[in-house]
Design a protein around this motif. Structure first.
Motif, PDB file in Angstrom:
ATOM      1  N   VAL A 288       0.691  -1.109   0.053  1.00 21.81           N
ATOM      2  CA  VAL A 288       0.182  -0.072  -0.152  1.00 21.81           C
ATOM      3  C   VAL A 288       0.698   1.300  -0.167  1.00 21.81           C
ATOM      4  O   VAL A 288       1.932   1.444   0.947  1.00 21.81           O
ATOM      5  CB  VAL A 288      -0.927  -0.027   1.144  1.00 21.81           C
ATOM      6  CG1 VAL A 288      -1.808   1.440   1.174  1.00 21.81           C
ATOM      7  CG2 VAL A 288      -1.884  -1.085   1.215  1.00 21.81           C
ATOM      8  N   ARG A 289       0.722   2.253  -1.023  1.00 18.46           N
ATOM      9  CA  ARG A 289       1.356   3.200  -1.112  1.00 18.46           C
ATOM     10  C   ARG A 289       1.150   4.311   0.062  1.00 18.46           C
ATOM     11  O   ARG A 289       0.091   4.206   0.505  1.00 18.46           O
ATOM     12  CB  ARG A 289       0.951   4.158  -2.270  1.00 18.46           C
ATOM     13  CG  ARG A 289       1.787   5.322  -2.652  1.00 18.46           C
ATOM     14  CD  ARG A 289       1.407   6.015  -4.142  1.00 18.46           C
ATOM     15  NE  ARG A 289      -0.142   6.115  -3.971  1.00 18.46           N
ATOM     16  CZ  ARG A 289      -0.362   7.313  -3.724  1.00 18.46           C
ATOM     17  NH1 ARG A 289       0.310   8.163  -3.585  1.00 18.46           N
ATOM     18  NH2 ARG A 289      -1.954   7.610  -3.872  1.00 18.46           N
ATOM     19  N   GLU A 290       2.031   4.770   0.782  1.00 19.48           N
ATOM     20  CA  GLU A 290       1.899   5.568   1.889  1.00 19.48           C
ATOM     21  C   GLU A 290       1.425   7.064   1.604  1.00 19.48           C
ATOM     22  O   GLU A 290       2.047   7.540   0.723  1.00 19.48           O
ATOM     23  CB  GLU A 290       3.308   5.657   2.674  1.00 19.48           C
ATOM     24  CG  GLU A 290       3.076   6.100   4.184  1.00 19.48           C
ATOM     25  CD  GLU A 290       4.426   6.297   4.766  1.00 19.48           C
ATOM     26  OE1 GLU A 290       4.262   6.828   5.937  1.00 19.48           O
ATOM     27  OE2 GLU A 290       5.320   5.868   4.448  1.00 19.48           O
ATOM     28  N   PRO A 291       0.289   7.345   2.246  1.00 24.41           N
ATOM     29  CA  PRO A 291      -0.309   8.849   1.789  1.00 24.41           C
ATOM     30  C   PRO A 291       0.693   9.858   1.892  1.00 24.41           C
ATOM     31  O   PRO A 291       1.560   9.827   2.987  1.00 24.41           O
ATOM     32  CB  PRO A 291      -1.428   8.867   2.785  1.00 24.41           C
ATOM     33  CG  PRO A 291      -1.924   7.363   3.037  1.00 24.41           C
ATOM     34  CD  PRO A 291      -0.737   6.787   3.107  1.00 24.41           C
ATOM     35  N   ASP A 292       0.814  10.843   1.278  1.00 31.20           N
ATOM     36  CA  ASP A 292       1.705  11.761   1.277  1.00 31.20           C
ATOM     37  C   ASP A 292       1.300  13.073   1.673  1.00 31.20           C
ATOM     38  O   ASP A 292       0.248  13.720   1.146  1.00 31.20           O
ATOM     39  CB  ASP A 292       2.077  12.129  -0.116  1.00 31.20           C
ATOM     40  CG  ASP A 292       3.513  12.983  -0.392  1.00 31.20           C
ATOM     41  OD1 ASP A 292       3.663  13.843   0.508  1.00 31.20           O
ATOM     42  OD2 ASP A 292       3.969  13.215  -1.475  1.00 31.20           O
ATOM     43  N   MET A 293       1.900  13.622   2.740  1.00 29.12           N
ATOM     44  CA  MET A 293       1.507  14.903   3.365  1.00 29.12           C
ATOM     45  C   MET A 293       1.483  16.102   2.447  1.00 29.12           C
ATOM     46  O   MET A 293       0.823  17.009   2.612  1.00 29.12           O
ATOM     47  CB  MET A 293       2.066  15.431   4.595  1.00 29.12           C
ATOM     48  CG  MET A 293       1.650  14.331   5.865  1.00 29.12           C
ATOM     49  SD  MET A 293       2.626  14.807   7.416  1.00 29.12           S
ATOM     50  CE  MET A 293       1.771  16.351   7.817  1.00 29.12           C
ATOM     51  N   GLY A 294       2.315  16.041   1.605  1.00 32.48           N
ATOM     52  CA  GLY A 294       2.425  16.910   0.443  1.00 32.48           C
ATOM     53  C   GLY A 294       3.216  18.203   0.875  1.00 32.48           C
ATOM     54  O   GLY A 294       3.126  19.272   0.413  1.00 32.48           O
ATOM     55  N   LEU A 295       3.759  18.227   2.146  1.00 29.12           N
ATOM     56  CA  LEU A 295       4.834  19.214   2.350  1.00 29.12           C
ATOM     57  C   LEU A 295       6.148  19.402   1.675  1.00 29.12           C
ATOM     58  O   LEU A 295       6.749  18.204   1.479  1.00 29.12           O
ATOM     59  CB  LEU A 295       5.276  19.236   3.934  1.00 29.12           C
ATOM     60  CG  LEU A 295       3.910  19.050   4.779  1.00 29.12           C
ATOM     61  CD1 LEU A 295       4.289  19.095   6.349  1.00 29.12           C
ATOM     62  CD2 LEU A 295       3.033  20.282   4.700  1.00 29.12           C
ATOM     63  N   LEU A 296       6.243  20.429   1.260  1.00 31.97           N
ATOM     64  CA  LEU A 296       7.919  20.708   0.674  1.00 31.97           C
ATOM     65  C   LEU A 296       8.632  20.365   1.470  1.00 31.97           C
ATOM     66  O   LEU A 296       8.737  21.057   2.616  1.00 31.97           O
ATOM     67  CB  LEU A 296       7.886  22.051  -0.111  1.00 31.97           C
ATOM     68  CG  LEU A 296       9.052  22.374  -0.874  1.00 31.97           C
ATOM     69  CD1 LEU A 296       9.154  21.576  -1.833  1.00 31.97           C
ATOM     70  CD2 LEU A 296       9.316  23.699  -1.187  1.00 31.97           C
TER      71      LEU A 296
END
Lengths: 494, 494
Positions: A11-19
Motif C-alpha cells: 500500500v502506497r503511503e499517503p503523502d502529506m505533500g509538504l515541501l
C-alpha cells in the motif's frame, strides 16, 4: 511474478505533500533547467544581473510592503540538489551526464542586494537585485518569486487592514483559508510584519515568536445544551492563566449571548477576576456591537471589550468605525490570508545585465508589448522632506550620483550573508515606521462624497461623486537610466 | 556578561519558513487547544462528528472538484506533538501539566468518511465527515480546512480552464504566482487532478509523478545579441532528447521571431529532426497566432504547434478559440494558481453530532444568522439518469433509505487507513469522467447574445443580453433531515 505481486499489494503511503528543504532547489520551472543546460553547453554561464520587482501595483494598492526576504535568503544559502533529485532528472532523459554532474555541485555563490524587509516599495523598483553566473541566477527565479510575491501580497493587504483599525489590535485568523498549510505559516509572518498584533496560528507562534491569540469557537458552545455552561467551563479552565477570557456570543442569538456573558462576568467579579470581553462573528456587527455595548454598560461592565470577526476587510472595518461601532479589536481571516481583492502580485524577475562574448558587461531590456523592463544594474533612491515624509523615489543606474537614501543594500556576497538579519520584531517596528512616512494622500483610497439628490425630487437618484482622489506616489527614472533606455531601443531598431 | 555578549553576537540563522512534518499538529488555531482544554477538564472529550463542506459555491463556480484528500489523510495518520512543541506551549502559561501531558500522547484515532478525490461536489455536501472524541476531531479542523480548501479551489478552477481548451493540452505554469513554495507544490497536484496535461514545476513532477513541461524563457533570448543564436543553441542542446523543441518568439517582435524560428526549423529538417513549435507570451494572441500560422504554413511548416501563454483564463481561452485562434496548447499560471476570480473557498468544519451528558448521541446545528448548518450524521446520494448523467444529489441522514450512489466512503477507522488510495493518475481519470457526467447546462456559464443596435442609428448602443442561463445543480435535503432540522429549531425556540 512474486516480486510483482509484492509490489502491487504494497500500500502506497499517503503523502502529506509538504515541501522538504532538500527539494527546494527542485521547486523551479523546468525551463530554468533547460536554459541552464544551454548556458553550460554554450559557455554562457557568465555573470548576469536580474531584478525582482512588481510590474505594477495591484488593484486597490497604493504601495507594497516588501516581505519574505529572510526566507528568500535562507533558500539561497541552503538550496542544493539531492541525490534523489538528480536521479529523478536523469530518468527524464532530458539532460546529459555532464549537466547532471554540474547540478550535483550547484550552490548559489552570488551577490544579493535587497531592500530591508518591511520597506514600502512601488512599481518597477527592484526588491532584490542578484548578480551571479547565469546558471545560478536563473535556477532561483521561480522559488524567489513565489516566496516574495506571496509574503509581499499579504503584508501589503495587512498594512491596509491594520491602518483601517486606527490603533485597535488586528489579529490574524487566516489559517484555514490560506492556500495550504505552508502558505498559512508564511501568511502569519507577513501579517505580523505589517502590524498585526498576533495570530491564531500556533505553529507560526512557535516558529517565528509571533504572539498567539484565541479563545473559543462555536463548536464549544454547540457541545452543550445551554450556552452558559460552556462559558462557565471556559472561564473556570482559564481564569487563573494569562489567557484573556473572551466569550463567543453569537452561536444562537447574540443578545441572549450577551446576557449569558454578563452572568459569567458577575460570577468572575465575585472571585475578584474579570471577563475580558466577547466576540461577535455574524450579523450586522455595527448594530449588534452597539446593542451589546449598551447592555454591558447598563450592567456596569464597561470594562468588557467587544471583538469582531466575520469576513472583515479594511473597508468594512473603516465603515464600522465611522458608524461608531464600539469594537475594540478585530479578527481578520480570509480577506488578508488570500488578499481577496488582489490575490496575485505581478512580481517578475528580469535580466538587466549580462556578459557579452568578449567578456564585457552589457545592459539588457525586454521590449515585448506591455512587458518592457528597465536595463542595467540599478539602485533605488528615496527622497524625504524636512519632516521625514517620503517625497519621491528615483530609479537610477548604480554608478549615477543621486541624492537620497539608497534602498538596496548588499545582503549576500559570494553566497554568504553579509551580516545579521533583523529580528521579526525589529522588522515589524521598522515597517510601521516606514509606512507612516508615506504621504497621507498616497496611503489613502479615493474618497467619495455622497450626494442626497432624492430629496430634491424629479426622480433623481442619490449618488456618490469623487470627493478626493488618491495621489499616486512619484517614482522617477533617472536621466542616466532614461538615456540608456533610449540607446538600447535605438540599437534594437537598427 | 560574557555569556550575554556571546548571545548577542551569535548570528541568527535565516529561516526558510517551510512547514515541517513535526509541526503539523501545531498548525492549528489556538482556540482549538483552549477548547480541548475545556473538554478535558469537563469530561466532555466524548464522541463527536464534524462535517467539512463548502457553504456555497464561489463566484463563477457551478461545481467544485474535491481535492487534497490524500494530504488530509496523511496528516491525520502522522500528526503528533513534538517535545519542542509541548515545551513551546508550556512557555505560554496557558495550559496545565495534565493537559500538556495529554497532548504529548495525542494521536488521531477516529473514523473518516470522505468523497473520492476528484469527485464533483456542491454547496453543503460534506467532503469529509469525521467522528472521534471531541479533542481529536477539534484539533484537526484548521489544518484540514487549509488543505482541502486550497486544493479544491485550484482543482475547481483548473477544471473550468481545461474544459475551455476543448481537448487541447493545458500546462500548469503557476509556480511563481502561487502563495509560496508550499502552495506551489499542492497547486500542481490539484491542477493535474482536474485535467492539466503537466506542470512546469519540477519538484511537483518528482514528488507526485506529474509530467513536467517547459522549454525556454525570455532570459535565454536576452542573453544573446541575435535571437537566432539562442534558438540554435537550444535546438542543438535538446534535439537528441525527448524534449519538444519549442521556441519563445516574442522577446522583441513576434513576427520577426516567427521568421527566425523558420530558419531553425529548416536547419533541423536537414538533419532529419523537427522543431515542435513556438510559444507566444504577449500581445494580441488571436491575431498573432493567425499571422504566425500563416507564415509557418506558407513555409511548409504546418506541423509546427503554436503554444500560448500570458495571464490566460477560461474566458480568454474560450474567446480565442471561438475567434479561430490556431493555438494548439496553453500554458496557464496566475489565474489557476491563485484562482484569481475566486481565491478563497467558504469551506467550513461544523459539529453535526455530539454526546450528551447521559452518554447519548445528539444532533447539533448552528443557527447564527446566515451561517446555519445541517445537523446529524449524514450521507450524500447522487442520482443519475439512464445515460449516466447526474440528475441531482440528496443530502440525507445516514440511516435513511435513499436511492442513489453514496458519495461518502469510509477511508479511516481507528485512525488507520481502510484500504489503498488511488494513484494520482487514477484520480485524474476518475475526475475527468465524473466532471463529464455533470449536466451541460450546469457546467456552463451564462451565455450572452450580442445585439448589434448601433447599426439602427438613433444613438443606440450595442448590448449583450442574456441568451442562456446556467442551470444550478439540484441539491436536495431529504425528508428525514428536514424533519430533524424542524425539530431542533422548535426545541431551540422553546
Amino acid at each position: 511474478m512474486e516480486a510483482q505481486n509484492a509490489l502491487e499489494t504494497r500500500v502506497r503511503e499517503p503523502d502529506m505533500g509538504l515541501l522538504k528543504e532538500e527539494d527546494a532547489a527542485m521547486l523551479t520551472d523546468l525551463y530554468q533547467l533547460t536554459m541552464m543546460a544551454c548556458y553550460r553547453r554554450d559557455n554562457k554561464d557568465t555573470t548576469s544581473t536580474f531584478d525582482l520587482f512588481a510590474r505594477n501595483l495591484p488593484k486597490n494598492r497604493h504601495y507594497l510592503v516588501a516581505a519574505g526576504l529572510e526566507q528568500a535568503i535562507a533558500y539561497l544559502q541552503k538550496a542544493k540538489f539531492s541525490k534523489e533529485g538528480i536521479e529523478y532528472l536523469r530518468q527524464q532523459n532530458l539532460f546529459d551526464e555532464s549537466f547532471l554532474s554540474y547540478l550535483e555541485g550547484w550552490r548559489f555563490k552570488g551577490e544579493v542586494y535587497a531592500v530591508k524587509e518591511g520597506t514600502p516599495v512601488f512599481q518597477n523598483e527592484p526588491i532584490m537585485r542578484i548578480t551571479a553566473p547565469a546558471c545560478e541566477v536563473q535556477l532561483i527565479e521561480s522559488y524567489l518569486l513565489s516566496m516574495i510575491n506571496y509574503q509581499t501580497t499579504v503584508a501589503s493587504k495587512a498594512s491596509r487592514i491594520v491602518e483601517s483599525a486606527k490603533g485597535r489590535p488586528v489579529v490574524d485568523f487566516a489559517l484555514r483559508r490560506c492556500h495550504g498549510p505552508g502558505a498559512a505559516l508564511l501568511e502569519a509572518r507577513a501579517a505580523y510584519i505589517a502590524g498585526c498584533a498576533g495570530t491564531s496560528n500556533v505553529a507560526a507562534g512557535k516558529r517565528f515568536g509571533i504572539p498567539i491569540k484565541g479563545t473559543m469557537a462555536h463548536a464549544l458552545v454547540m457541545q452543550y445544551d445551554d450556552e452558559s455552561e460552556p462559558f462557565r467551563v471556559f472561564a473556570d479552565t482559564f481564569k487563573n492563566t494569562k489567557l484573556p477570557l473572551v466569550l463567543l456570543i453569537d452561536t444562537y442569538d447574540t443578545i441572549k449571548g450577551a446576557e449569558n456573558a454578563i452572568g459569567i462576568a458577575k460570577e468572575l467579579e465575585k472571585e475578584g477576576k474579570r471577563l475580558a470581553g466577547v466576540r461577535l462573528d455574524s450579523g450586522d456587527l455595527t448594530s449588534l456591537s452597539k446593542q451589546v455595548r449598551q447592555i454591558f454598560d447598563s450592567a456596569g461592565l464597561d470594562y468588557l471589550t467587544i471583538f469582531a470577526s466575520n469576513d472583515l476587510n479594511e473597508w468594512k472595518i473603516e465603515k464600522m468605525l465611522l458608524d461608531g461601532a464600539p469594537i475594540g479589536a478585530f479578527g481578520v481571516g480570509t480577506e488578508m490570508g488570500v488578499s481577496l481583492d488582489a490575490p496575485a502580485l505581478s512580481g517578475v524577475y528580469k535580466l538587466a545585465e549580462c556578459t557579452s562574448r568578449d567578456g564585457n558587461l552589457v545592459e539588457r531590456m525586454k521590449m515585448s508589448e506591455g512587458k518592457d523592463t528597465l536595463p542595467g544594474r540599478k539602485q533605488v533612491y528615496r527622497i524625504y522632506d524636512a519632516n521625514g515624509r517620503m517625497v519621491k523615489d528615483v530609479i537610477a543606474l548604480e554608478n549615477e550620483q543621486v541624492q537620497g537614501e539608497a534602498l538596496l543594500v548588499k545582503v549576500m556576497e559570494n553566497g554568504e550573508l553579509c551580516g545579521p538579519l533583523p529580528s521579526l520584531q525589529e522588522t515589524r517596528t521598522y515597517c510601521l515606521e516606514q509606512v507612516a512616512r508615506i504621504p497621507e494622500a498616497t496611503r489613502k483610497d479615493d474618497r467619495y462624497l455622497h450626494m442626497k439628490l432624492s430629496d430634491i425630487g424629479y426622480g433623481m437618484q442619490d449618488m456618490d461623486i469623487l470627493g478626493e482622489r488618491n495621489v499616486p506616489y512619484k517614482v522617477e527614472v533617472s536621466k542616466g537610466l532614461n538615456k540608456l533606455i533610449e540607446e538600447l531601443k535605438a540599437k534594437h531598431r537598427r
